[in-house]
Enzyme design. Structure first.
Site, mmCIF file in Angstrom:
data_model
loop_
_atom_site.group_PDB
_atom_site.id
_atom_site.type_symbol
_atom_site.label_atom_id
_atom_site.label_comp_id
_atom_site.label_asym_id
_atom_site.label_seq_id
_atom_site.Cartn_x
_atom_site.Cartn_y
_atom_site.Cartn_z
ATOM 1 N N HIS A 294 -59.311 -19.799 -14.800
ATOM 2 C CA HIS A 294 -59.608 -19.361 -13.438
ATOM 3 C C HIS A 294 -60.821 -20.282 -13.070
ATOM 4 C CE1 HIS A 294 -61.556 -17.464 -16.820
ATOM 5 N NE2 HIS A 294 -62.809 -17.560 -16.266
ATOM 6 N N MET A 295 -60.913 -20.541 -11.578
ATOM 7 C CA MET A 295 -61.890 -21.191 -11.074
ATOM 8 C C MET A 295 -62.846 -20.187 -10.430
ATOM 9 S SD MET A 295 -61.558 -23.423 -7.465
ATOM 10 C CE MET A 295 -60.887 -24.905 -8.149
ATOM 11 N N HIS A 296 -64.184 -20.317 -10.788
ATOM 12 C CA HIS A 296 -65.179 -19.383 -10.124
ATOM 13 C C HIS A 296 -65.814 -20.184 -8.990
ATOM 14 C CE1 HIS A 296 -66.481 -16.821 -13.815
ATOM 15 N NE2 HIS A 296 -65.868 -18.139 -14.557
ATOM 16 N N ASP B 170 -64.998 -11.277 -8.466
ATOM 17 C CA ASP B 170 -65.559 -10.961 -9.976
ATOM 18 C C ASP B 170 -66.082 -9.380 -9.994
ATOM 19 O OD1 ASP B 170 -66.234 -13.042 -12.274
ATOM 20 O OD2 ASP B 170 -67.221 -11.161 -12.428
ATOM 21 N N ILE B 171 -65.878 -8.916 -11.204
ATOM 22 C CA ILE B 171 -66.175 -7.550 -11.193
ATOM 23 C C ILE B 171 -67.632 -7.532 -11.644
ATOM 24 C CG2 ILE B 171 -65.903 -7.192 -13.928
ATOM 25 C CD1 ILE B 171 -64.387 -4.636 -13.037
ATOM 26 N N ASN C 71 -65.071 -22.588 -16.713
ATOM 27 C CA ASN C 71 -65.509 -22.468 -18.167
ATOM 28 C C ASN C 71 -64.593 -22.743 -19.114
ATOM 29 O OD1 ASN C 71 -68.413 -21.879 -17.431
ATOM 30 N ND2 ASN C 71 -67.728 -19.560 -17.082
ATOM 31 N N GLU D 121 -64.612 -16.429 -21.172
ATOM 32 C CA GLU D 121 -64.333 -14.921 -21.736
ATOM 33 C C GLU D 121 -62.960 -14.519 -21.656
ATOM 34 O OE1 GLU D 121 -67.248 -12.362 -20.052
ATOM 35 O OE2 GLU D 121 -68.907 -13.251 -20.835
ATOM 36 N N VAL D 122 -62.235 -14.875 -20.545
ATOM 37 C CA VAL D 122 -60.984 -14.513 -20.358
ATOM 38 C C VAL D 122 -60.068 -15.931 -20.448
ATOM 39 C CG1 VAL D 122 -59.571 -13.565 -18.605
ATOM 40 C CG2 VAL D 122 -61.790 -12.658 -18.604
HETATM 41 P P1 5GP Z 1 -65.255 -16.639 -18.079
HETATM 42 O O1 5GP Z 1 -66.604 -16.181 -18.546
HETATM 43 O O2 5GP Z 1 -63.944 -16.535 -18.636
HETATM 44 O O3 5GP Z 1 -65.468 -18.040 -17.249
HETATM 45 O O4 5GP Z 1 -65.082 -15.601 -16.748
HETATM 46 C C1 5GP Z 1 -64.585 -14.385 -16.558
HETATM 47 C C2 5GP Z 1 -64.992 -13.717 -15.540
HETATM 48 O O5 5GP Z 1 -64.004 -12.526 -15.152
HETATM 49 C C3 5GP Z 1 -66.386 -12.865 -15.659
HETATM 50 O O6 5GP Z 1 -67.059 -13.564 -14.612
HETATM 51 C C4 5GP Z 1 -65.923 -11.537 -15.514
HETATM 52 O O7 5GP Z 1 -67.122 -10.907 -14.876
HETATM 53 C C5 5GP Z 1 -64.838 -11.423 -14.824
HETATM 54 N N1 5GP Z 1 -63.871 -10.453 -15.318
HETATM 55 C C6 5GP Z 1 -63.568 -9.790 -16.505
HETATM 56 N N2 5GP Z 1 -62.973 -8.736 -16.355
HETATM 57 C C7 5GP Z 1 -62.480 -8.617 -15.037
HETATM 58 C C8 5GP Z 1 -61.784 -7.611 -14.578
HETATM 59 O O8 5GP Z 1 -61.076 -6.804 -14.963
HETATM 60 N N3 5GP Z 1 -61.969 -7.712 -13.151
HETATM 61 C C9 5GP Z 1 -62.540 -8.580 -12.413
HETATM 62 N N4 5GP Z 1 -62.362 -8.545 -10.900
HETATM 63 N N5 5GP Z 1 -63.213 -9.553 -13.042
HETATM 64 C C10 5GP Z 1 -63.319 -9.543 -14.245
#
Ligand code: 5GP
Length: 114
Positions: free
Chosen positions: A100-102, A29-30, A87, A95-96
């Site tokens: 995806h699984m964290h 994660d970035i 999420n 957000e994306v």
């Molecule tokens: P969400 O909030 O959708 O569950 O998690 C999206 C995750 O994607 C966030 O933790 C965010 O930091 C990560 N993320 C968003 N854009 C990028 C990217 O361009 N590269 C990487 N490696 N992670 C990203």
């Protein structure tokens, strides 16, 4: 609709990729929320948890969990424990919109989550 994760899958933007099969990809994660924070994603575009079809996607989801276990061992967090998070939607904090699984670990997690 394609997201930034499709660009990572297609190598159009860089990511720190830690695991890959024909069907899934895992990368750091970035904006890590723990010492270990990896995102495990399917290569096909499934926007969110509510788009999962149990029978159709069972094998794919199984592969994602296998990857999480493999990576947890590789990263040295399997023994102490870790957290897996999906999420979903606005209230879930997604957000994306590419499933995806964290995989989070390397510190004590708190409950309830924020
Ligand atoms: P969400 O909030 O959708 O569950 O998690 C999206 C995750 O994607 C966030 O933790 C965010 O930091 C990560 N993320 C968003 N854009 C990028 C990217 O361009 N590269 C990487 N490696 N992670 C990203």
């Amino acid at each position: 609709m394609s997201t930034i994760f499709s660009k990572i899958i297609n190598r159009e933007i860089p990511a720190d990729i830690v695991y890959e099969t024909d069907n899934i990809l895992a990368f750091k994660d970035i904006n890590p929320q723990a010492p270990v924070h990896i995102l495990i994603i399917p290569k096909i575009e499934i926007p969110k948890v509510t788009d999962i079809k149990g029978k159709e996607h069972a094998e794919l989801l199984g592969e994602m969990f296998d990857a999480a276990n493999h990576l947890a061992k590789e990263m040295g967090i399997a023994e102490d424990g870790f957290r897996l998070v999906f999420n979903c939607g606005n209230n879930g904090g997604q957000e994306v919109y590419h499933l995806h699984m964290h995989l989070l670990g390397g510190r004590q997690m708190k409950w309830p989550p924020g």
